[in-house]
Scaffold this active site. Structure first.
Site, PDB file in Angstrom:
ATOM      1  N   SER A 106       0.825  -1.213   0.000  1.00  0.00           N
ATOM      2  CA  SER A 106       0.000   0.000   0.000  1.00  0.00           C
ATOM      3  C   SER A 106       0.855   1.257   0.000  1.00  0.00           C
ATOM      4  O   SER A 106       2.019   1.233   0.380  1.00  0.00           O
ATOM      5  CB  SER A 106      -0.882   0.035   1.249  1.00  0.00           C
ATOM      6  OG  SER A 106      -1.650  -1.126   1.348  1.00  0.00           O
TER       7      SER A 106
HETATM    8  N1  SAH Z   1       0.766  -5.545   4.327  1.00  0.00           N
HETATM    9  C1  SAH Z   1       1.378  -5.952   3.089  1.00  0.00           C
HETATM   10  C2  SAH Z   1       0.451  -5.698   1.931  1.00  0.00           C
HETATM   11  C3  SAH Z   1       0.182  -6.973   1.228  1.00  0.00           C
HETATM   12  S1  SAH Z   1      -1.041  -6.946  -0.022  1.00  0.00           S
HETATM   13  C4  SAH Z   1       2.733  -5.305   2.887  1.00  0.00           C
HETATM   14  O1  SAH Z   1       3.134  -4.451   3.683  1.00  0.00           O
HETATM   15  O2  SAH Z   1       3.400  -5.686   1.934  1.00  0.00           O
HETATM   16  C5  SAH Z   1      -2.252  -8.020   0.707  1.00  0.00           C
HETATM   17  C6  SAH Z   1      -1.827  -9.396   0.978  1.00  0.00           C
HETATM   18  O3  SAH Z   1      -2.939 -10.099   1.531  1.00  0.00           O
HETATM   19  C7  SAH Z   1      -1.405 -10.211  -0.251  1.00  0.00           C
HETATM   20  O4  SAH Z   1      -0.098 -10.651  -0.078  1.00  0.00           O
HETATM   21  C8  SAH Z   1      -2.404 -11.360  -0.276  1.00  0.00           C
HETATM   22  O5  SAH Z   1      -1.830 -12.586  -0.703  1.00  0.00           O
HETATM   23  C9  SAH Z   1      -2.813 -11.436   1.173  1.00  0.00           C
HETATM   24  N2  SAH Z   1      -4.073 -12.136   1.444  1.00  0.00           N
HETATM   25  C10 SAH Z   1      -5.243 -12.101   0.758  1.00  0.00           C
HETATM   26  N3  SAH Z   1      -6.156 -12.902   1.327  1.00  0.00           N
HETATM   27  C11 SAH Z   1      -5.545 -13.468   2.423  1.00  0.00           C
HETATM   28  C12 SAH Z   1      -5.955 -14.402   3.413  1.00  0.00           C
HETATM   29  N4  SAH Z   1      -7.180 -14.931   3.431  1.00  0.00           N
HETATM   30  N5  SAH Z   1      -5.070 -14.731   4.368  1.00  0.00           N
HETATM   31  C13 SAH Z   1      -3.829 -14.226   4.381  1.00  0.00           C
HETATM   32  N6  SAH Z   1      -3.369 -13.361   3.471  1.00  0.00           N
HETATM   33  C14 SAH Z   1      -4.224 -12.970   2.496  1.00  0.00           C
END
Ligand code: SAH
Length: 262
Positions: A106
């Site tokens: 993000s």
């Molecule tokens: N906080 C992260 C942003 C990642 S984007 C950072 O700082 O990089 C969102 C992430 O959520 C993705 O990697 C995606 O694979 C994950 N995601 C989506 N659904 C999920 C679930 N049910 N359980 C765990 N992770 C999930």
């Protein structure tokens, strides 16, 4: 006239460890050479990225982030270490960036805003929140920021490739209070419950019941959630002894919350 910072070109030199010439020879002579080089090389790397980060946090403050603890954490975590080398020069811009496997990190502004909401004035004498759960570790950046404002961070990721990447990215930071988990975050992580806060980095149709169950009384969930009009908005759920209070905030654009692991 302001000097043009050597960032980002020199950032590529650093790997989290103290800067040491790549060609440093081993042995007594090498060690002597290394000492001489150490005194001339390393300081620039940290200082340059620090200056760019400082500009980023000044911008965050101008955009309305007021929590000093959050500003401090955003200034401390080196975002450029979490993105591919080709994107390093955009690491401190207010933009989301690809982190692989179709996922994104993000914007700094959104990370700061969500963490500020998560803290929401609730903290102990040291200014920290207790134990939190992050859904969607991604590259591990937000988990690193959370580690500065919370006592314990559990972060769960459903994609093995990103879980491994986050582990690699975070290794150099030695954050003893961050626990990375591989699994489906839709079910939360019961072993760590109850949580003072739960923060989702992926948006679902609704907040999964498991998160509400695992939230402590007095705790908060911050989650991008689909609204009836089809748009995604930031939702804050506050759990009190008698009710669950929902507040819908601004529209956001997060990757989808998906079930299962891959
Ligand atoms: N906080 C992260 C942003 C990642 S984007 C950072 O700082 O990089 C969102 C992430 O959520 C993705 O990697 C995606 O694979 C994950 N995601 C989506 N659904 C999920 C679930 N049910 N359980 C765990 N992770 C999930």
């Amino acid at each position: 006239m302001s000097r043009r910072p050597s960032f980002p070109a020199r950032l590529d030199l650093s790997s989290g460890a103290p800067a040491v010439p790549q060609t440093a020879a081993v042995g007594a002579r090498g060690a002597r050479n290394q000492r001489i080089s150490d005194s001339t090389l390393p300081s620039g790397v940290g200082l340059d990225s620090g200056a760019v980060r400082h500009r980023m946090v000044m911008k965050l403050a101008a955009q309305g982030i007021t929590d000093a603890k959050v500003i401090g954490a955003m200034g401390a975590v080196e975002r450029h270490r979490f993105v591919d080398s080709a994107l390093v020069n955009q690491a401190y811009e207010d933009t989301s960036l690809p982190i692989g496997l179709g996922q994104t990190i993000s914007k700094p502004n959104v990370v700061a805003r969500m963490i500020e909401l998560l803290l929401g004035g609730r903290r102990d004498a040291s200014g920290r929140l207790g134990r939190v759960l992050e859904i969607g570790t991604g590259c591990g950046y937000q988990a690193a920021v959370l580690s500065h404002v919370c006592w314990e961070v559990y972060s769960i990721e459903r994609l093995r490739g990103l879980h491994d990447k986050a582990r690699d990215n975070l290794r150099a930071f030695r954050l003893a209070n961050v626990h990375l988990l591989f699994g489906d975050g839709m079910a939360g992580y019961a072993k760590g419950a109850p949580y003072a806060g739960i923060i989702a980095a992926a948006g679902g149709d609704a907040v999964p019941p498991a998160w509400i169950d695992q939230l402590a009384t007095g705790g908060r969930i911050i989650a991008p959630t689909l609204m009836p009009d089809g748009r995604q908005a930031l939702v804050v759920l506050e759990k009190t002894a008698s009710e669950l209070k929902q507040t819908v905030l601004e529209a956001v654009h997060f990757v989808p919350l998906k079930s299962g692991i891959a």
